[in-house]
Scaffold this motif. Structure first.
Motif, short mmCIF file in Angstrom:
data_model
loop_
_atom_site.label_atom_id
_atom_site.label_comp_id
_atom_site.label_asym_id
_atom_site.label_seq_id
_atom_site.Cartn_x
_atom_site.Cartn_y
_atom_site.Cartn_z
N LYS A 1 -4.63 -7.60 1.29
CA LYS A 1 -3.92 -7.75 0.01
C LYS A 1 -3.96 -6.49 -0.83
O LYS A 1 -3.10 -6.30 -1.69
CB LYS A 1 -4.52 -8.91 -0.78
N ASN A 2 -4.97 -5.65 -0.63
CA ASN A 2 -5.12 -4.50 -1.51
C ASN A 2 -5.85 -3.35 -0.80
O ASN A 2 -6.32 -3.49 0.33
CB ASN A 2 -5.84 -4.91 -2.80
N GLN B 1 -2.72 5.85 0.15
CA GLN B 1 -3.79 4.89 0.46
C GLN B 1 -3.96 4.73 1.96
O GLN B 1 -5.08 4.66 2.47
CB GLN B 1 -3.49 3.54 -0.20
N LEU C 1 0.84 -1.20 0.00
CA LEU C 1 0.00 0.00 0.00
C LEU C 1 0.88 1.25 0.00
O LEU C 1 2.00 1.24 0.51
CB LEU C 1 -0.92 -0.01 1.21
#
Length: 154
Positions: A86-87, A36, A32
């Protein structure tokens, strides 16, 4: 274990902050960006602001116990999302679920404690109990953050 010890243990566990000092590093290792992370932190903060009143209504109108239990049920879901992060969308989901869970707990837990003490005829002990809880939780929070930072280095 009596009621007061259970509450002290619950408050202590809720204030143990092993990941507090290293969470940004964890996010970075998951790929990240700082932007973010900042956006997710802002969403979490806004969530605390937006969810506080509706979750308080649940505690006041429906049940303080149910409000706390909903919060304690949602929190592990957020933790699982954090573990398998993960995201960026998962980070947003974590921020929203965690802020929602904590607002369900925030006001209702103390009110539920007072209600239970009142039921036992010990409501006069509430202030002293809260002082002793803060005496335990504030140093515990500081210590666990430092321990978490040392564990992150290992």
């Amino acid at each position: 274990m009596d009621l007061i010890r259970k509450y002290k243990l619950l408050y202590a566990l809720m204030n143990a902050g092993f990941v507090g000092g290293i969470i940004t590093i964890y996010y970075l290792t998951k790929g990240l960006t700082y932007s973010q992370i900042g956006i997710a932190t802002a969403i979490s903060t806004i969530g605390f602001f937006l969810f506080e009143v509706p979750t308080g209504v649940v505690g006041d109108k429906i049940s303080r116990k149910k409000s706390v239990l909903i919060g304690l049920t949602l929190f592990p879901i957020g933790t699982l999302i954090l573990i398998f992060l993960k995201n960026f969308p998962m980070l947003i989901a974590y921020a929203i679920i965690t802020s929602l869970s904590l607002t369900f707990i925030s006001g209702s837990l103390q009110a539920w404690l007072y209600d239970n003490l009142k039921h036992l005829g010990k409501e006069k002990e509430y202030r002293e109990l809260m002082k002793s809880i803060k005496t335990i939780t504030l140093p515990l929070s500081a210590i666990t953050i430092v321990i978490g930072s040392f564990l992150a280095q290992k």
